[in-house]
Design an enzyme around this catalytic site. Structure first.
Site, mmCIF file in Angstrom:
data_model
loop_
_atom_site.group_PDB
_atom_site.id
_atom_site.type_symbol
_atom_site.label_atom_id
_atom_site.label_comp_id
_atom_site.label_asym_id
_atom_site.label_seq_id
_atom_site.Cartn_x
_atom_site.Cartn_y
_atom_site.Cartn_z
ATOM 1 N N LEU A 1 16.174 -56.035 18.137
ATOM 2 C CA LEU A 1 14.602 -55.697 17.815
ATOM 3 C C LEU A 1 14.184 -56.854 16.888
ATOM 4 O O LEU A 1 14.812 -57.593 16.095
ATOM 5 C CB LEU A 1 15.035 -54.432 16.686
ATOM 6 C CG LEU A 1 13.553 -54.154 16.002
ATOM 7 C CD1 LEU A 1 12.664 -53.392 17.097
ATOM 8 C CD2 LEU A 1 13.785 -53.298 14.886
ATOM 9 N N ASN B 1 3.041 -44.063 -0.438
ATOM 10 C CA ASN B 1 4.484 -44.131 -1.438
ATOM 11 C C ASN B 1 3.679 -43.456 -2.887
ATOM 12 O O ASN B 1 4.435 -42.909 -3.510
ATOM 13 C CB ASN B 1 4.898 -45.577 -1.645
ATOM 14 C CG ASN B 1 5.294 -46.087 -0.276
ATOM 15 O OD1 ASN B 1 5.581 -45.351 0.423
ATOM 16 N ND2 ASN B 1 5.429 -47.608 -0.398
ATOM 17 N N GLY B 2 2.464 -44.099 -3.233
ATOM 18 C CA GLY B 2 2.038 -43.728 -4.590
ATOM 19 C C GLY B 2 1.890 -42.129 -4.614
ATOM 20 O O GLY B 2 2.552 -41.510 -5.781
ATOM 21 N N ARG B 3 1.360 -41.558 -3.576
ATOM 22 C CA ARG B 3 1.102 -39.743 -3.750
ATOM 23 C C ARG B 3 2.250 -39.416 -3.628
ATOM 24 O O ARG B 3 2.385 -38.287 -4.381
ATOM 25 C CB ARG B 3 0.085 -39.584 -2.581
ATOM 26 C CG ARG B 3 -1.157 -39.778 -2.834
ATOM 27 C CD ARG B 3 -2.370 -39.755 -1.547
ATOM 28 N NE ARG B 3 -2.066 -41.114 -0.811
ATOM 29 C CZ ARG B 3 -2.364 -41.088 0.298
ATOM 30 N NH1 ARG B 3 -2.712 -40.022 1.154
ATOM 31 N NH2 ARG B 3 -2.211 -42.350 1.040
ATOM 32 N N SER C 1 -7.466 -50.530 7.491
ATOM 33 C CA SER C 1 -7.251 -51.216 6.098
ATOM 34 C C SER C 1 -6.783 -52.830 6.254
ATOM 35 O O SER C 1 -5.961 -53.325 5.724
ATOM 36 C CB SER C 1 -6.310 -50.526 5.409
ATOM 37 O OG SER C 1 -6.741 -49.192 5.005
ATOM 38 N N ASP D 1 1.813 -45.954 4.403
ATOM 39 C CA ASP D 1 0.972 -45.620 3.494
ATOM 40 C C ASP D 1 1.357 -44.305 2.713
ATOM 41 O O ASP D 1 2.063 -43.259 3.583
ATOM 42 C CB ASP D 1 -0.403 -45.531 3.860
ATOM 43 C CG ASP D 1 -1.661 -45.460 2.693
ATOM 44 O OD1 ASP D 1 -1.031 -45.832 1.786
ATOM 45 O OD2 ASP D 1 -2.613 -45.121 2.889
ATOM 46 N N HIS E 1 7.595 -46.540 -4.151
ATOM 47 C CA HIS E 1 7.702 -47.832 -3.320
ATOM 48 C C HIS E 1 9.293 -47.786 -3.201
ATOM 49 O O HIS E 1 9.588 -48.092 -2.004
ATOM 50 C CB HIS E 1 7.141 -48.842 -3.858
ATOM 51 C CG HIS E 1 5.756 -49.015 -3.984
ATOM 52 N ND1 HIS E 1 4.888 -48.414 -3.309
ATOM 53 C CD2 HIS E 1 4.899 -49.083 -5.361
ATOM 54 C CE1 HIS E 1 3.769 -48.395 -3.679
ATOM 55 N NE2 HIS E 1 3.603 -48.954 -4.887
ATOM 56 N N ARG F 1 -4.178 -54.378 -7.203
ATOM 57 C CA ARG F 1 -3.561 -53.512 -7.961
ATOM 58 C C ARG F 1 -3.030 -53.772 -9.387
ATOM 59 O O ARG F 1 -3.112 -54.930 -9.465
ATOM 60 C CB ARG F 1 -2.537 -52.878 -7.160
ATOM 61 C CG ARG F 1 -2.723 -52.289 -5.947
ATOM 62 C CD ARG F 1 -1.646 -51.508 -5.273
ATOM 63 N NE ARG F 1 -2.398 -50.656 -4.138
ATOM 64 C CZ ARG F 1 -1.881 -49.964 -3.324
ATOM 65 N NH1 ARG F 1 -0.424 -49.492 -3.814
ATOM 66 N NH2 ARG F 1 -2.268 -49.366 -2.287
HETATM 67 C C1 IPE Z 1 -2.639 -50.332 3.520
HETATM 68 O O1 IPE Z 1 -2.568 -49.336 2.576
HETATM 69 C C2 IPE Z 1 -1.737 -51.380 3.070
HETATM 70 C C3 IPE Z 1 -0.155 -51.171 3.467
HETATM 71 C C4 IPE Z 1 0.301 -50.009 3.570
HETATM 72 C C5 IPE Z 1 0.582 -52.223 2.961
HETATM 73 P P1 IPE Z 1 -3.650 -49.374 1.133
HETATM 74 O O2 IPE Z 1 -3.242 -47.939 0.465
HETATM 75 O O3 IPE Z 1 -3.682 -50.461 0.540
HETATM 76 O O4 IPE Z 1 -4.855 -48.791 2.045
HETATM 77 P P2 IPE Z 1 -6.356 -48.401 1.703
HETATM 78 O O5 IPE Z 1 -6.477 -49.141 0.233
HETATM 79 O O6 IPE Z 1 -5.972 -46.835 1.302
HETATM 80 O O7 IPE Z 1 -7.297 -48.582 2.578
HETATM 81 C C1 IPE Z 2 1.751 -47.841 0.882
HETATM 82 O O1 IPE Z 2 1.461 -46.987 -0.325
HETATM 83 C C2 IPE Z 2 2.558 -49.197 -0.014
HETATM 84 C C3 IPE Z 2 1.435 -50.200 -0.238
HETATM 85 C C4 IPE Z 2 0.243 -50.241 -0.001
HETATM 86 C C5 IPE Z 2 2.181 -51.381 -1.095
HETATM 87 P P1 IPE Z 2 0.478 -46.631 -1.444
HETATM 88 O O2 IPE Z 2 0.994 -47.387 -2.455
HETATM 89 O O3 IPE Z 2 -0.911 -47.148 -0.849
HETATM 90 O O4 IPE Z 2 0.346 -45.085 -1.788
HETATM 91 P P2 IPE Z 2 -0.708 -44.183 -1.911
HETATM 92 O O5 IPE Z 2 -1.509 -44.338 -0.604
HETATM 93 O O6 IPE Z 2 -1.465 -44.733 -3.044
HETATM 94 O O7 IPE Z 2 -0.248 -42.697 -1.942
HETATM 95 MG MG MG Z 3 -2.321 -46.160 -0.121
#
Ligand code: IPE
Ligand code: IPE
Ligand code: MG
Length: 244
Positions: free
Chosen positions: A127, A18-20, A192, A16, A33, A67
């Site tokens: 692995l 990547n977006g931030r 999650s 978790d 991503h 999303r």
């Molecule tokens: C969980 O991350 C799913 C994956 C890492 C693939 P999310 O970013 O979707 O989780 P929430 O929405 O913060 O709980």
């Molecule tokens: C995890 O990173 C990847 C996926 C859920 C696909 P996020 O995309 O959830 O990143 P944040 O939580 O918004 O930073």
């Molecule tokens: Mg996330």
């Protein structure tokens, strides 16, 4: 296979943040991503080096379909690209690659590539890497229940014969031991909808590092945390000590 009890046999990871990571740099989310894929390459290598036998990575959840369409489509494109680029290398490194999730929800091209990658690496005995795409812990439990119900309806199974083992055997990770260690990056401390059944006795390790920044050092920190745990499975500490 691993014999050192301080090394988890099976590590599961919620990747978790990547977006931030991208937003912090003024970049669009999909660039996060993209960087996340490099972190995956790293971690697969480190996990194998440390003697982990099974690695399960959460790449896309059932809920991530909600999303923005643009982000979902960029992610699907990235999966295709990553498979094209990485599978031969994984195969050379003796990795057995498998996917778990509702793959009928994926576009045909990706689905075909997944099946081809599974076939190509099937006989590898290094692995075991499971990638969860379109996966949800509740989906997994529901599809297991449906499969058992069909067997009961067909007269092939007595309801009373459904026990832990029979149920586990219908789940996406059938035949794979439960995760010993769950890592979640990105600061949140929740599951999650990941492996709800299989994580029953996993040790949980959370870190603030955003997934694209996660590397060898963080992985080793998680392993060190794991090595200090006493796994009791409901027994007392005295019982565990007497048995060791
Ligand atoms: C969980 O991350 C799913 C994956 C890492 C693939 P999310 O970013 O979707 O989780 P929430 O929405 O913060 O709980
Ligand atoms: C995890 O990173 C990847 C996926 C859920 C696909 P996020 O995309 O959830 O990143 P944040 O939580 O918004 O930073
Ligand atoms: Mg996330």
């Amino acid at each position: 296979m691993t014999s050192n009890p301080n090394i988890p046999k099976h590590v599961a990871v919620i990747m978790d943040g990547n977006g931030r990571w991208a937003r912090k740099r003024g970049l669009p989310r999909h660039m996060g991503h993209r960087s996340g894929v490099s972190a995956v390459r790293n971690i697969v290598e480190v996990a194998a080096k440390r003697g982990v036998d099974y690695l399960t990575l959460f790449a896309f959840s059932s809920e991530n379909w909600n999303r923005p369409r643009e982000e979902v489509s960029k992610l699907m494109g990235l999966f295709v690209e990553a498979l094209q680029r990485e599978v031969d290398e994984l195969h050379r490194n003796n990795v057995r690659l498998e996917f778990i999730g509702a793959r009928q929800q994926l576009q045909a091209k990706l689905c075909d590539m997944i099946s081809a990658a599974e076939r190509q690496t099937h006989a590898n005995n290094g692995l075991r890497l499971q990638v969860a795409v379109a996966y949800g812990g509740r989906w997994d439990i529901v599809q297991a229940a449906q499969s058992l119900a069909k067997q009961v309806a067909a007269g092939e199974l007595q309801p009373g014969a459904i026990d832990d083992a029979a149920f586990s055997n219908e789940l996406a990770l059938k035949g794979v031991p439960d995760p010993d260690l769950l890592i979640r990056t990105g600061g949140e401390q929740r599951i999650s909808n990941f492996l709800l059944w299989n994580l029953a006795y996993a040790e949980l390790w959370f870190c603030d590092t955003l997934w694209p920044d996660f590397g060898e050092q963080q992985f080793d920190n998680a392993l060190e945390f794991y090595a200090q745990r006493e796994r009791r499975y409901g027994h007392t500490a005295e019982q565990v000590e007497a048995a060791s």
